[in-house]
Design an enzyme around this catalytic site. Structure first.
Site, short mmCIF file in Angstrom:
data_model
loop_
_atom_site.label_atom_id
_atom_site.label_comp_id
_atom_site.label_asym_id
_atom_site.label_seq_id
_atom_site.Cartn_x
_atom_site.Cartn_y
_atom_site.Cartn_z
N GLN A 111 -2.62 9.70 -6.70
CA GLN A 111 -3.01 8.18 -6.21
C GLN A 111 -3.97 7.47 -6.85
OE1 GLN A 111 -0.98 7.97 -3.10
NE2 GLN A 111 -1.10 5.68 -3.54
N LYS A 114 -2.45 6.22 -10.11
CA LYS A 114 -1.27 5.40 -9.54
C LYS A 114 -1.87 3.98 -9.27
CE LYS A 114 1.36 6.93 -6.48
NZ LYS A 114 2.14 7.05 -5.31
N LYS A 126 -5.52 10.02 0.53
CA LYS A 126 -4.25 10.52 1.31
C LYS A 126 -4.64 11.09 2.38
CE LYS A 126 0.27 10.22 0.07
NZ LYS A 126 0.92 9.37 -0.75
N GLY A 165 1.75 4.63 5.16
CA GLY A 165 2.66 5.51 5.45
C GLY A 165 3.20 6.59 4.33
N ASP A 166 3.70 7.44 4.36
CA ASP A 166 4.33 8.39 3.47
C ASP A 166 5.38 9.07 4.41
OD1 ASP A 166 3.43 9.32 0.62
OD2 ASP A 166 4.22 11.23 1.71
N THR A 210 8.63 0.25 -2.58
CA THR A 210 8.79 1.46 -3.59
C THR A 210 10.18 1.51 -4.06
OG1 THR A 210 7.23 2.62 -1.74
CG2 THR A 210 8.37 3.86 -3.57
N SER A 381 1.26 -2.94 -0.59
CA SER A 381 0.19 -2.44 0.28
C SER A 381 -1.02 -3.39 0.02
CB SER A 381 -0.04 -0.93 0.38
OG SER A 381 0.76 -0.41 1.22
#
Ligand code: 2IT
Length: 449
Positions: A111, A114, A126, A165-166, A210, A381
């Site tokens: 992350q 990213k 995360k 979310g994930d 995404t 986000s």
């Protein structure tokens, strides 16, 4: 290999021996930074890489909850706040039975790069839990989310850490988490979580972002090869939010997704997941909590392959969009043999390092890395955070336009970063280098921390 780089990787391997996923991502990212580290000897003195592989803070907490039958249960929750150099920690929460600290740390490390690639002011984090949402009732999900947030709320905030979310965490879970946060804080801080329902301050296009972003990225790759997305066939894995967004955008642009997968196997739909009914059914399957892709085969009369993965099916584009390490070396060989030209990672680290290396070495295959391809989710986000702090709601067109611009920018930055270091057209190294550079600059500027 550069001695400093090699030492840092060896130290991570020794220190984190029980965390294979974390080691895997550190090795993948750091290895591709070699030309940058060679050019910047000052990084070693500043312990830059040692600091980059050490999370700023990791929290682990107990989450106790009650099921509908009155029984008590205990799970573990985690939040890894990896790097805050360029913005508040930002990243998803994953609820899945196999989640452990190694998985949370690999996701948080990925992350970092990213989020930097998006060009927006977001650090990395995360979190999640080893809670298994399969087959849980709505009331059980709500109680779990409330208990999870009761433990987490004191460690997050709109300027501190903004979860989203994930896997296993969608709009419903985020909104329950937000409700509990609001109750505990006694304040309307909707910038504390993203992916909220629209009425609670969620952004339009976030659910699709995404998937949409990954198709925008794919279009850039195809353009580079002088090809068009129209008429292309795509093999996807998974059938969650991300795959749903890919199906929607691919259909709109004249391409078709022909495979979906789940823990039970994969389905092959030669006509593609292209009708509104089929696309809507993905959401229904996910919401059912059954976690079974066979339902799709039964409903639409297509073939189901129990216990198998869709790698090796003859398509133009592979988009692994399920979970980490879904594509091993033997699958990579099948993918190359079946003549796939575009290998576009979508899930976080869907490819083992040896499989990734193999695919990158195939002259006929173009590989794009997930940390660039799936960055449209977290980028949107960040757009949700912007809307929340402005106390404004942007239109669908505005959000989509920004998302498209961000994806084009990520692609261009990656291409340029690889070229700058003489690596040619290397989207994997380019993404690592471009993301790294931004975080490295901030960490160097902020001094010892
Ligand atoms: O992997 C990811 O980038 C996400 N799960 C989304 C993170 C976010 O903050 O939207």
């Amino acid at each position: 290999m550069n001695a400093y780089l090699a030492r840092v990787i060896e130290n991570v391997k020794a220190k984190h021996a029980g965390e294979p996923e974390f080691i895997q991502t550190v090795e993948e990212v750091l290895t591709s930074l070699e030309p940058v580290v060679e050019k910047h000897p000052e990084y070693e003195k500043a312990c830059l890489l040692e600091r980059m592989v050490e999370p700023e803070r990791t929290i682990s907490f107990r989450v106790a909850w009650m099921s509908d039958d009155g029984a008590w249960h205990t799970n573990t929750g985690w939040r890894c706040q990896f790097n805050g150099a360029i913005g508040p920690y930002k990243g998803g929460l994953r609820f899945q039975k196999d989640v452990n600290l190694s998985i949370i740390k690999f996701l948080a490390f990925e992350q970092t790069f990213k989020n930097a690639l998006t060009g927006l002011p977001i650090g990395s984090g995360k979190g999640g839990s080893d809670f298994d949402p399969t087959g849980k009732s709505d009331a059980e999900i709500m109680r779990f989310c409330q208990s999870f947030m009761t433990a987490l709320h004191r460690f997050i905030g709109p300027d501190v850490d903004v979860p989203a979310g994930d896997m296993g965490v969608g709009t419903r879970e985020i909104s329950y988490l937000f409700g509990q946060y609001r109750r505990l804080r006694g304040a309307w801080e909707n910038g504390v979580l993203t992916g909220k329902d629209f009425a609670s301050g969620g952004s339009l296009v976030r659910p699709e972002a995404t998937g949409f972003g990954s198709v925008y990225y794919l279009e850039n790759v195809l353009k580079h090869e002088g090809e068009d997305i129209r008429g292309k066939t795509i093999a996807c894995a998974g059938f969650g939010n991300v795959t749903w967004g890919i199906c929607k955008k691919a259909t709109e642009l004249g391409a078709k997704v022909v495979t979906l997968s789940g823990p039970d196997g994969y389905v092959y739909d030669p006509d593609g997941v292209t009708t509104p009914e089929k696309i809507a059914y993905l959401v229904e399957m996910r919401n059912s909590g059954r976690n079974r892709v066979q339902d799709y085969a039964e409903k639409f009369g297509v073939e189901f392959f129990p216990g198998q993965k869709p790698w090796g099916v003859k398509v133009d584009v592979c988009m692994p969009s399920a979970m980490q390490n879904d594509v091993h070396l033997e699958h990579a060989k099948q993918i190359a043999e079946s003549g796939v030209k575009y290998y576009i990672e979508v899930a976080n680290m869907p490819t083992t390092n040896d499989a990734l290396k193999f695919l990158m070495e195939q002259p006929g295959v173009i590989v794009a890395p997930s940390k660039a391809v799936n960055a449209g989710g977290v980028a949107t986000s960040a757009l949700e955070m912007a809307q929340n702090s402005e106390r404004l709601i942007w239109t669908e067109e505005e959000v989509d336009k920004q998302l498209h611009r961000i994806m084009d920018n990520i692609y261009n930055m990656s291409v340029e970063a690889a070229e700058k270091y003489g690596l040619g057209y290397n989207l994997v190294a380019g993404a690592n280098i471009a993301g790294f550079q931004r975080v490295a600059d901030a960490m160097m500027a902020q001094g010892v921390f």
